[in-house]
Design a protein around this motif. Structure first.
Motif, PDB file in Angstrom:
ATOM      1  N   GLY A 160       6.891  -0.210 -20.317  1.00 37.84           N
ATOM      2  CA  GLY A 160       5.223  -0.784 -20.269  1.00 37.84           C
ATOM      3  C   GLY A 160       4.694  -1.101 -18.761  1.00 37.84           C
ATOM      4  N   GLY A 161       5.206  -0.575 -17.756  1.00 35.72           N
ATOM      5  CA  GLY A 161       4.633  -0.852 -16.205  1.00 35.72           C
ATOM      6  C   GLY A 161       3.827   0.535 -16.061  1.00 35.72           C
ATOM      7  N   PRO A 162       2.967   0.044 -15.123  1.00 39.73           N
ATOM      8  CA  PRO A 162       1.964   0.969 -14.402  1.00 39.73           C
ATOM      9  C   PRO A 162       2.911   2.036 -13.389  1.00 39.73           C
ATOM     10  CG  PRO A 162       1.483  -0.842 -13.571  1.00 39.73           C
ATOM     11  CD  PRO A 162       2.555  -1.205 -14.645  1.00 39.73           C
ATOM     12  N   PRO A 163       2.308   3.172 -13.309  1.00 41.10           N
ATOM     13  CA  PRO A 163       2.929   4.067 -12.039  1.00 41.10           C
ATOM     14  C   PRO A 163       2.986   3.290 -10.792  1.00 41.10           C
ATOM     15  CG  PRO A 163       1.304   5.223 -13.218  1.00 41.10           C
ATOM     16  CD  PRO A 163       1.001   3.882 -13.719  1.00 41.10           C
ATOM     17  N   LYS A 164       4.069   3.780 -10.001  1.00 38.03           N
ATOM     18  CA  LYS A 164       4.351   3.142  -8.851  1.00 38.03           C
ATOM     19  C   LYS A 164       4.103   4.068  -7.750  1.00 38.03           C
ATOM     20  CE  LYS A 164       5.724  -0.811 -10.759  1.00 38.03           C
ATOM     21  NZ  LYS A 164       5.188  -0.376 -11.838  1.00 38.03           N
TER      22      LYS A 164
ATOM     23  N   GLN B 282      -7.065   3.835 -17.960  1.00 42.21           N
ATOM     24  CA  GLN B 282      -8.081   3.540 -18.976  1.00 42.21           C
ATOM     25  C   GLN B 282      -8.443   4.697 -19.842  1.00 42.21           C
ATOM     26  OE1 GLN B 282     -10.951   2.478 -15.997  1.00 42.21           O
ATOM     27  NE2 GLN B 282     -10.275   0.032 -15.888  1.00 42.21           N
ATOM     28  N   VAL B 283      -8.678   5.937 -19.370  1.00 44.42           N
ATOM     29  CA  VAL B 283      -9.128   6.839 -20.113  1.00 44.42           C
ATOM     30  C   VAL B 283      -7.985   7.373 -21.231  1.00 44.42           C
ATOM     31  CG1 VAL B 283      -9.374   9.578 -20.132  1.00 44.42           C
ATOM     32  CG2 VAL B 283     -10.415   8.119 -18.526  1.00 44.42           C
ATOM     33  N   ALA B 284      -6.595   7.357 -20.850  1.00 44.24           N
ATOM     34  CA  ALA B 284      -5.772   7.393 -21.849  1.00 44.24           C
ATOM     35  C   ALA B 284      -5.293   6.462 -22.744  1.00 44.24           C
ATOM     36  CB  ALA B 284      -4.360   7.652 -20.853  1.00 44.24           C
ATOM     37  N   SER B 285      -5.680   5.448 -22.481  1.00 48.76           N
ATOM     38  CA  SER B 285      -5.604   4.113 -23.319  1.00 48.76           C
ATOM     39  C   SER B 285      -6.769   4.494 -24.668  1.00 48.76           C
ATOM     40  CB  SER B 285      -5.803   2.756 -22.621  1.00 48.76           C
ATOM     41  OG  SER B 285      -4.711   2.531 -21.713  1.00 48.76           O
ATOM     42  N   ALA B 286      -8.027   4.610 -23.985  1.00 47.27           N
ATOM     43  CA  ALA B 286      -9.033   4.763 -24.817  1.00 47.27           C
ATOM     44  C   ALA B 286      -9.131   6.014 -25.707  1.00 47.27           C
ATOM     45  CB  ALA B 286     -10.440   5.014 -23.940  1.00 47.27           C
ATOM     46  N   THR B 287      -8.569   7.079 -25.442  1.00 51.58           N
ATOM     47  CA  THR B 287      -8.512   8.448 -26.206  1.00 51.58           C
ATOM     48  C   THR B 287      -7.356   8.493 -26.730  1.00 51.58           C
ATOM     49  OG1 THR B 287      -7.633   9.561 -24.165  1.00 51.58           O
ATOM     50  CG2 THR B 287      -9.746   9.621 -24.706  1.00 51.58           C
ATOM     51  N   GLY B 288      -6.058   7.659 -26.676  1.00 52.57           N
ATOM     52  CA  GLY B 288      -4.933   7.614 -27.358  1.00 52.57           C
ATOM     53  C   GLY B 288      -4.863   6.510 -28.174  1.00 52.57           C
TER      54      GLY B 288
ATOM     55  N   GLY C 223      -4.008   3.350 -27.410  1.00 49.79           N
ATOM     56  CA  GLY C 223      -3.769   2.249 -26.715  1.00 49.79           C
ATOM     57  C   GLY C 223      -2.998   2.531 -25.364  1.00 49.79           C
ATOM     58  N   PRO C 224      -2.617   1.158 -24.746  1.00 53.34           N
ATOM     59  CA  PRO C 224      -1.608   1.207 -23.700  1.00 53.34           C
ATOM     60  C   PRO C 224      -0.408   2.408 -23.922  1.00 53.34           C
ATOM     61  CG  PRO C 224      -2.474  -0.963 -23.988  1.00 53.34           C
ATOM     62  CD  PRO C 224      -2.714  -0.324 -25.093  1.00 53.34           C
ATOM     63  N   GLY C 225      -0.002   2.367 -24.974  1.00 58.73           N
ATOM     64  CA  GLY C 225       1.308   3.149 -25.079  1.00 58.73           C
ATOM     65  C   GLY C 225       1.011   4.646 -24.467  1.00 58.73           C
ATOM     66  N   SER C 226      -0.174   5.098 -25.043  1.00 61.21           N
ATOM     67  CA  SER C 226      -0.564   6.432 -24.661  1.00 61.21           C
ATOM     68  C   SER C 226      -0.456   6.698 -22.981  1.00 61.21           C
ATOM     69  CB  SER C 226      -1.930   6.590 -25.053  1.00 61.21           C
ATOM     70  OG  SER C 226      -2.101   6.859 -26.514  1.00 61.21           O
ATOM     71  N   ALA C 227      -1.011   5.759 -22.460  1.00 59.71           N
ATOM     72  CA  ALA C 227      -1.266   5.940 -20.867  1.00 59.71           C
ATOM     73  C   ALA C 227       0.573   5.844 -20.332  1.00 59.71           C
ATOM     74  CB  ALA C 227      -1.508   4.427 -20.493  1.00 59.71           C
ATOM     75  N   MET C 228       1.427   5.067 -21.118  1.00 65.56           N
ATOM     76  CA  MET C 228       2.867   5.265 -20.587  1.00 65.56           C
ATOM     77  C   MET C 228       3.304   6.588 -20.874  1.00 65.56           C
ATOM     78  SD  MET C 228       3.545   2.174 -19.631  1.00 65.56           S
ATOM     79  CE  MET C 228       1.447   2.361 -19.002  1.00 65.56           C
ATOM     80  N   ILE C 229       2.813   7.284 -21.922  1.00 65.09           N
ATOM     81  CA  ILE C 229       3.294   8.521 -21.977  1.00 65.09           C
ATOM     82  C   ILE C 229       3.029   9.382 -20.933  1.00 65.09           C
ATOM     83  CG2 ILE C 229       3.466  10.563 -23.608  1.00 65.09           C
ATOM     84  CD1 ILE C 229       3.054   8.749 -25.938  1.00 65.09           C
TER      85      ILE C 229
ATOM     86  N   GLY D 202      -5.492  -3.399 -18.732  1.00 63.38           N
ATOM     87  CA  GLY D 202      -5.040  -3.913 -20.118  1.00 63.38           C
ATOM     88  C   GLY D 202      -3.640  -4.129 -20.205  1.00 63.38           C
ATOM     89  N   LEU D 203      -2.779  -3.768 -19.162  1.00 63.36           N
ATOM     90  CA  LEU D 203      -1.468  -3.793 -19.185  1.00 63.36           C
ATOM     91  C   LEU D 203      -0.738  -5.165 -18.955  1.00 63.36           C
ATOM     92  CD1 LEU D 203      -0.487  -0.430 -17.372  1.00 63.36           C
ATOM     93  CD2 LEU D 203      -0.643  -0.970 -19.846  1.00 63.36           C
ATOM     94  N   SER D 204       0.259  -5.367 -18.959  1.00 66.63           N
ATOM     95  CA  SER D 204       0.900  -6.865 -18.785  1.00 66.63           C
ATOM     96  C   SER D 204       1.216  -7.049 -17.402  1.00 66.63           C
ATOM     97  CB  SER D 204       2.245  -6.967 -19.624  1.00 66.63           C
ATOM     98  OG  SER D 204       3.045  -8.278 -18.990  1.00 66.63           O
ATOM     99  N   PRO D 205       0.757  -8.064 -16.774  1.00 69.27           N
ATOM    100  CA  PRO D 205       1.077  -8.494 -15.459  1.00 69.27           C
ATOM    101  C   PRO D 205       2.345  -8.749 -15.023  1.00 69.27           C
ATOM    102  CG  PRO D 205      -0.957  -9.562 -15.926  1.00 69.27           C
ATOM    103  CD  PRO D 205      -0.417  -9.027 -17.109  1.00 69.27           C
TER     104      PRO D 205
END
Length: 446
Positions: A297-301, A80-86, A88-94, A40-43
């Motif tokens: 807003g990018g995924p881990p590398k 996916q877990v972080a986005s669902a429990t927080g 949205g995607p911003g939680s995953a970025m934290i 659900g992040l931006s390509p």
């Protein structure tokens, strides 16, 4: 001695630079955009941050390591877990920011104390089963995407058309990977996506399956700024234990992956990257790339095996080429039309390539066990692997409070490390690490 066509610091001519850089960009393109598509992040942001992270990595490693950084598959489930429990995607970025900081801390410790301790902390008997959990834990997602169509009020029904398109995509990826040589064999995911997309177009034209909708592509602008996710602007910056425990433990796997890539790269280009520029620098580069990526807003590398494959095939090790690929990725991320086109990739096409990718991840863990000659007649090894696999794939959860819990892969990784220290008996030596070190010493003597 190196038999490079172009060595690390050699600069190709203008025409060569463009061609060779585009080749590297296309090698990583499919996998890099697949991760944000599944989470659900931006390509576009994933593509942009892969270029930025690669340039940061080159700078930190003093332009000595020809590695490209793309989206890490190890973090798909945690995101996916972080986005669902927080929130949205911003939680995953934290959580991703925390991952980058942990990389920095580990880098500092290695700089001060050396790297041998981390190999003892993360032996193959722990890392390999966790890698298997990553792939097997995502198996249901890949198969579901390949077989089920969403209709009406989010109702999911089995679709024969989806399944056929998914199988065609999978078949094309397998053919490229197993029956072709040269650059094609290093880009099975990208070519599989293209092949599956063409099959979807044919299906739409002949059977009216409506898999692809070009309306957003028509409406999209040629130039469009990517959709950034800025902390404090696009989401509230709340650090919680749930976020940290969902994301940070996966570092156990990604650091091991990083070390493995540095060893393989060193073998390919006949240099000891663990020593020069040092594992501390390459880990720091990876961590800074992940940290900066998460801030927009990018995924881990992670360093990409696809691009290592291109180095092996072309014997062109120039960091200029890697840097050129990063620049092309950055420019491409601002193409509104292209990113809108990426958004039209049908779900079963993504599912088809995911079956292969997730299977390869799981098989890589199995291969690590074999290559390191893990003895499963030893009850100690049998217990550690068994517990990690069942806890990870089964989605076990350890809840301390309503907001403080560890689950799934993260819990499996932590318990695996603890079991390795607690259980009596001699820990399995990292034979692969020893073999690589010996080869590097022999290479330096030559």
């Amino acid at each position: 001695m190196s038999n490079a066509v172009l060595d690390i610091n050699d600069k190709p001519s203008g025409g060569q630079l463009v061609t060779l850089s585009l080749q590297h960009m296309f090698a990583m393109f499919g996998s890099t955009i697949l991760v944000p598509t599944l989470t659900g992040l931006s390509p576009a942001i994933a593509l942009l941050t892969s270029g930025i992270a690669t340039i940061i990595f080159l700078l930190v490693t003093r332009f000595k390591v020809p590695a490209y950084l793309g989206s890490s598959f190890a973090f798909i489930a945690p995101i996916q877990v972080a986005s669902a429990t927080g929130d949205g995607p911003g939680s995953a970025m934290i959580g991703a920011m925390a991952v980058g900081l942990v990389y920095g801390i580990v880098s500092l410790l290695i700089w001060k104390t050396g790297y041998k301790w981390i190999m003892k902390l993360l032996p193959p008997i722990v890392v390999a089963p966790v890698i298997m959990v990553i792939g097997l834990g995502l198996a249901g997602t890949a198969v579901h995407m390949t077989m089920y169509e969403t209709v009406g009020d989010n109702k999911e029904v089995y679709s024969a058309a989806y399944f056929v398109i998914g199988l065609i995509t999978l078949a094309i990826s397998i053919l490229c990977n197993n029956f072709f040589k040269g650059v094609i064999s290093t880009m099975p995911i990208l070519i599989g996506l293209i092949g599956g997309y063409l099959a979807s177009l044919i299906s739409d034209a002949v059977f009216h399956t409506h898999l692809i909708n070009f309306s957003k592509v028509v409406e999209a602008k040629w130039f469009k700024t990517p959709d950034f996710l800025i902390p404090g602007v696009d989401y509230e910056f709340h650090v919680t234990s749930t976020l940290l425990l969902a994301m940070v433990p996966i570092v156990i796997v990604t650091i091991s992956e990083h070390i493995g890539h540095q060893l393989v790269l060193g073998k390919v280009v006949h240099r000891n990257f663990i020593k020069d520029p040092g594992l501390n620098r390459s880990l720091l580069g990876d961590g800074l790339g992940t940290l900066i990526s998460s801030l927009i807003g990018g995924p881990p590398k992670t360093t990409y095996g696809e691009n290592i494959g291109v180095l092996v095939l072309t014997r062109i090790f120039s960091v200029w080429v890697i840097g050129g690929a990063a620049v092309f990725a950055i420019f491409l991320s601002f193409s509104g039309k292209l990113m809108a086109l990426v958004g039209t990739i049908p779900t079963p096409v993504l599912g088809g390539v995911s079956i292969l990718l997730f299977g390869i991840i799981a098989s890589s863990g199995l291969r690590m066990l074999v290559e390191n000659k893990i003895d499963f007649d030893d009850k100690r090894n049998l217990v550690i692997a068994s517990v990690i696999l069942i806890l990870g794939i089964g989605g076990a959860k350890l809840a301390f409070t309503k907001t403080f819990s560890i689950e799934g892969m993260a819990l499996a990784a932590i318990i695996g490390v603890l079991l390795n220290f607690i259980l009596p008996g001699k820990a399995q030596p990292d034979l692969e690490m020893e073999r690589e070190e010996m080869e590097m010493k022999e290479s330096s003597i030559e």
